[in-house]
Motif scaffolding. Structure first.
Motif, PDB file in Angstrom:
ATOM      1  N   TRP A  29       0.832  -1.193   0.000  1.00  0.00           N
ATOM      2  CA  TRP A  29       0.000   0.000   0.000  1.00  0.00           C
ATOM      3  C   TRP A  29       0.877   1.258   0.000  1.00  0.00           C
ATOM      4  O   TRP A  29       1.887   1.331   0.691  1.00  0.00           O
ATOM      5  CB  TRP A  29      -0.932   0.029   1.219  1.00  0.00           C
ATOM      6  CG  TRP A  29      -2.049  -0.943   1.102  1.00  0.00           C
ATOM      7  CD1 TRP A  29      -2.158  -2.167   1.688  1.00  0.00           C
ATOM      8  CD2 TRP A  29      -3.233  -0.751   0.327  1.00  0.00           C
ATOM      9  NE1 TRP A  29      -3.330  -2.779   1.327  1.00  0.00           N
ATOM     10  CE2 TRP A  29      -4.026  -1.923   0.488  1.00  0.00           C
ATOM     11  CE3 TRP A  29      -3.722   0.262  -0.484  1.00  0.00           C
ATOM     12  CZ2 TRP A  29      -5.251  -2.090  -0.129  1.00  0.00           C
ATOM     13  CZ3 TRP A  29      -4.941   0.107  -1.109  1.00  0.00           C
ATOM     14  CH2 TRP A  29      -5.700  -1.055  -0.937  1.00  0.00           C
TER      15      TRP A  29
ATOM     16  N   GLY B 187       0.937   5.649  -1.747  1.00  0.00           N
ATOM     17  CA  GLY B 187       0.277   6.671  -2.541  1.00  0.00           C
ATOM     18  C   GLY B 187       0.723   8.049  -2.130  1.00  0.00           C
ATOM     19  O   GLY B 187       1.653   8.241  -1.338  1.00  0.00           O
TER      20      GLY B 187
ATOM     21  N   VAL C 109      -3.210   6.362  -5.357  1.00  0.00           N
ATOM     22  CA  VAL C 109      -3.151   5.293  -4.372  1.00  0.00           C
ATOM     23  C   VAL C 109      -2.885   3.987  -5.096  1.00  0.00           C
ATOM     24  O   VAL C 109      -3.361   3.769  -6.219  1.00  0.00           O
ATOM     25  CB  VAL C 109      -4.454   5.209  -3.547  1.00  0.00           C
ATOM     26  CG1 VAL C 109      -5.641   4.872  -4.440  1.00  0.00           C
ATOM     27  CG2 VAL C 109      -4.324   4.186  -2.420  1.00  0.00           C
ATOM     28  N   THR C 110      -2.096   3.120  -4.481  1.00  0.00           N
ATOM     29  CA  THR C 110      -1.804   1.814  -5.057  1.00  0.00           C
ATOM     30  C   THR C 110      -1.718   0.786  -3.942  1.00  0.00           C
ATOM     31  O   THR C 110      -1.385   1.117  -2.800  1.00  0.00           O
ATOM     32  CB  THR C 110      -0.492   1.841  -5.862  1.00  0.00           C
ATOM     33  OG1 THR C 110      -0.297   0.578  -6.492  1.00  0.00           O
ATOM     34  CG2 THR C 110       0.699   2.155  -4.980  1.00  0.00           C
TER      35      THR C 110
ATOM     36  N   SER D 243      -3.828   0.565  -9.050  1.00  0.00           N
ATOM     37  CA  SER D 243      -3.541   1.960  -8.713  1.00  0.00           C
ATOM     38  C   SER D 243      -4.637   2.818  -9.318  1.00  0.00           C
ATOM     39  O   SER D 243      -5.241   2.475 -10.347  1.00  0.00           O
ATOM     40  CB  SER D 243      -2.169   2.399  -9.229  1.00  0.00           C
ATOM     41  OG  SER D 243      -2.126   2.399 -10.640  1.00  0.00           O
TER      42      SER D 243
END
Length: 847
Positions: free
Chosen positions: A182, A184, A202-203, A213
């Protein structure tokens, strides 16, 4: 499950370039931070960063690739406040980017070669790729850059690597893949002109084998050009976009990546200022109109409506990679759409001369690439691939006269047209030049092409590598037009009417002098008594037909295909690369290369599209000619480029340099020149550039990184006999500076526990002309010169919160980016002033 990264293994040092790009590799990231890799502990802070590139279709370090490429990575992009492709030229001096009449018309030039803006029938000579997907028009290239990893700029022809239009170079944009951890960021920017910019990314994992993502951006700013007329302030920003990315790795040797994106631009752009106020300026004022004459850097204009731009881009792509052991199979499939709708006040005055200048363009593109890349560490490395391209272009344009056009024509003709309408043309006074008359146009093009390409690297010895590349391309284009002119005066055959015009004009002038033109004795007596006045009347009458011809702005258009012109082109070409690369030492490499490139024929989808002289003769034989139809070109034939290049590259722990000399030529360069109401497309016989590219990067101290990059060119039209300006063979092409440099310094330090930096860069371009046309260049009597400074400073906390204070063009350097003949205003020149100083604060949180 751990994140997997597909790397094509077995590429020996300096041996698997697998690229046709000729050349020298400009060292990356002109102001990268100093980051150590594999260095002794005491030397870590003085070791330059190792840069990875993939534009050669392999993942390799920049120093190991004998390719003319500059790389700008994410750290430079953040520090230098680079938010779109137009900002890249501040750190890549071989690249020139110019914004023109609308938000979609952006032109990319590498080493002085490039075209494609403003005419949807012309694909650019500089190809742009985003994550391996070809973007065929500038409309789909200038959205705010997404979650970038790096931008790679390859100079020179690249056809053996890319199956589509890379005769001058390639811009390859690489975004970050979804991660299995996680992370971002979120950022916001406040700047002058009420500028606000926001972005989020966000990924993270969705499962052990799937990661995603998601990113979005928003960019708005008031216009910095004040409209003193009825239009709103112009050169504003109003853009947003969203992008989703899904990575599926079902096994260690198989990977799929799906990317979907959508972005939109809806803004008032772009302001053209009056540079030279010709004789028509008085007519504008006499009509009650206004223009800000010869004061472009007041950033004030006077229009009667704002120039609207609505651009919508969307796309979907699928990339699959399979490691088959001996080789890796890669497939990239994409579908993209780009819709453009504009309406501009193209006379650029508050007089309503042009009531509408609209362009509606729809482009749909499908591409498919498949390639096989060898794995392993043997002396032989190879890559083969195929590329398929299918695109449709649909255009609907209108150019219509406004409410002031008739008064404007009466002033320009001194009332001559009004007096001649009933006498010579047999129509009521006021028939010609009515509001709403003009051009309604429909154009279209289907473009289908296929390429086979590949390269082989052979390790002759441990230090010598030979490269051979080959590309075969076949391109079919079918174009059509359905354009109708309702400008009734433009359809009048003034050559046939010339004797009557001359006689009627002389008669009218004699009547004004109190002489009966039907009385020979009275005319003879006047001529004897007032010889000077009579000679003036005769000269004015003799010139009347020619003066009226200058008012035929929009002559009838002969549509195609027709009985003579097929509307089709079929091109094929074989491009090659030969290169030898030698490791003199572990730190110094030299290479020599020869490469060719190709771009297919381009159709002139504008109202300046006209039959060639040969087709004109056939049309005349068939009785198909229209009044006032002149010769020109429907299309420009293929571009064929070639480059010889020698280079040397050196990399040490705290210093790196690259030097290259090259001789690059494009035969049949597709010149696209604005003529005032349309675009003249023609092939130059040959355009060449001899040049030197130089860059260096030095960690002068543990904290100070100094960078320099320069491009030194000697461009010339070796042969261009049939340009829009006549024979300009031997002339230097306009808009190409002989010297372009970028100099940067970055100082990093700590403030308590915060990482901080100060950065500055200076972009310089020597003088260059604005026109190939000698008369227009003499009229403007000025040259473009750039000396622009950018600066930034920032700090980052241990929690990933950063603050960056930045400024671009901080000393308010002033220059005209592009100049052109003013529309329907003979003797006047318009141009686009560069963006004034901008500054702001960016806050970013990384997690």
């Amino acid at each position: 499950m751990k994140s997997r990264k597909f790397v094509v293994s077995g590429a020996p040092k300096f041996k698997s370039a697998l690229t046709l790009s000729a050349g020298f590799a400009a060292f990356a990231a002109l102001s990268m931070p100093a980051i150590a890799q594999d260095a002794p502990e005491e030397e870590e802070s003085r070791t330059l960063q190792t840069v990875t590139i993939t534009a050669t279709k392999r993942e390799q370090t920049l120093q190991d690739v004998p390719v003319a490429v500059s790389v700008v990575d994410e750290s430079v992009i953040e520090k230098a406040e680079i938010v779109d492709l137009g900002d890249l030229q501040s750190v890549v001096p071989s690249l020139r980017v110019s914004q023109q009449q609308s938000s979609s018309n952006t032109n990319f030039i590498i080493r002085g070669f490039g075209n494609g803006a403003n005419n949807a029938g012309i694909e650019p000579s500089v190809g742009v790729f985003v994550d391996g997907v070809y973007r065929s028009r500038s409309t789909s290239q200038i959205s705010d850059l997404p979650n970038l990893q790096r931008v790679e700029v390859l100079r020179g022809p690249q056809s053996t690597l890319f199956g589509k239009n890379a005769s001058a170079g390639v811009i390859s944009i690489v975004t970050q893949k979804p991660q299995f951890e996680w992370g971002g960021n979120v950022e916001g920017t406040v700047s002058n002109y009420n500028g606000y910019r926001a972005g989020a990314f966000v990924t993270g994992p969705l499962s052990d084998t799937v990661a995603f993502s998601l990113g979005g951006n928003f960019n708005t700013r008031d216009g910095y050009v004040e409209d003193l007329g009825d239009g709103p302030d112009t050169n504003e920003r109003n853009r947003w976009g969203i992008r989703g990315d899904l990575l599926w790795e079902p096994s260690d040797d198989l990977s799929f990546r799906v990317i979907a994106d959508y972005d939109e631009i809806d803004e008032i752009c772009c302001a053209a200022s009056n540079i030279i106020n010709g004789p028509t300026g008085a007519a504008i004022l006499a009509l009650g109109g206004n223009l800000v004459a010869e004061d472009p850097f007041s950033y004030e204009v006077a229009y009667n409506f704002g120039s609207e731009n609505l651009i919508k881009n969307s796309g979907l792509s699928l990339q699959g990679d399979y490691d088959a052991g001996a080789f890796t199979v890669t497939s990239i499939t994409s579908y993209r759409t780009s819709d453009l709708s504009t309406n501009q006040d193209s006379d650029f005055t508050s007089a309503d001369l042009l009531g509408r200048k609209s362009d509606d363009v729809e482009i749909e593109t499908f591409t498919q690439e498949v390639r096989l890349t060898s794995n392993g560490s043997g002396p032989l490395s190879w890559m083969v691939g195929g590329f398929y391209f299918d695109e449709t272009v649909d255009i609907e344009n209108q150019l219509l006269y406004g409410s002031d056009i008739r008064g404007y024509i009466d002033i320009l003709s001194s009332g001559l047209l009004s007096s001649l309408e009933p006498v010579v043309f047999g129509v009521p006074t006021g028939t010609f030049f009515q509001p709403g008359q003009g051009f309604t146009e429909f154009y279209g093009q289907d473009d289908t092409s296929a390429s086979l390409f590949g390269t082989i690297d052979y390790e002759v010895t441990d230090r010598l590598t030979a490269t051979f590349g080959l590309n075969y391309t076949q391109v079919n284009k079918d174009a059509f037009s359905n354009a109708v002119s309702t400008d009734t005066f433009a359809a009048v055959d003034l050559n046939t009417a010339a004797p009557f015009i001359t006689q009627a004009t002389a008669g009218g002038l004699l009547l004004q002098a109190g002489v009966n033109p039907t009385d020979p004795a009275a005319v003879a007596a006047f001529a004897t008594a007032f010889p000077t006045e009579f000679a003036t009347i005769q000269a004015t009458a003799a010139g009347a037909p020619g003066a009226l011809q200058q008012l035929q702005f929009l002559p009838p258009f002969l549509n195609f295909p027709n009985a003579v012109e097929s509307g089709s082109t079929d091109d094929e070409d074989t491009s090659v690369t030969f290169r030898l690369a030698y490791d003199v030492t572990d730190s110094v490499n030299v290479y020599g290369s020869y490469a060719t490139g190709f771009k297919a024929s381009s159709w002139n989808l504008s109202r300046d599209s006209r039959p060639t002289p040969a087709d004109y003769a056939l049309l005349a034989q068939g009785g198909l000619l229209l009044p006032n139809l002149t010769t020109g070109t429907r299309f420009a034939g293929p571009e064929e480029s070639k480059v010889f290049e020698l280079g040397v590259k050196g990399a040490y722990s705290d210093f790196a340099f690259n030097v290259a000399i090259f001789d690059q030529t494009i035969e049949g360069f597709q010149s696209n020149v604005f003529t005032g109401t349309g675009f003249a497309l023609a092939n130059a016989g040959e355009q060449s550039t001899q040049g030197l590219e130089l860059d260096a990067q030095w960690n002068a101290t543990d904290n100070l990184l100094l960078s320099f990059a320069g491009t030194f060119l000697d461009p010339v039209y070796d042969s261009f006999e049939e340009s829009a300006s006549g024979d300009i063979s031997g002339q230097k092409p306009y808009g190409i500076p002989e010297v372009s440099t970028s100099t940067a310094a970055t100082y990093t330090f700590n403030v308590k526990n915060y990482d901080a930096f100060i950065r500055g860069d200076w972009q310089y371009e020597s003088e260059s002309d604005y026109f190939d046309e000698p008369a227009n260049q003499a009229l403007i009597n000025d040259q473009k010169k750039v000396s622009t400074f950018n600066a930034s400073a920032g700090l980052t906390t241990e929690s990933g919160l950063s603050f960056t204070l930045w400024g671009r063009n901080i000393f308010n350097d002033e220059y005209i980016t592009v100049a052109f003949p003013a529309v329907a205003q003979d003797g006047s020149i318009s141009g686009y002033p560069n963006q004034p100083a901008t500054y702001g604060l960016t806050v970013r949180k990384t997690f």
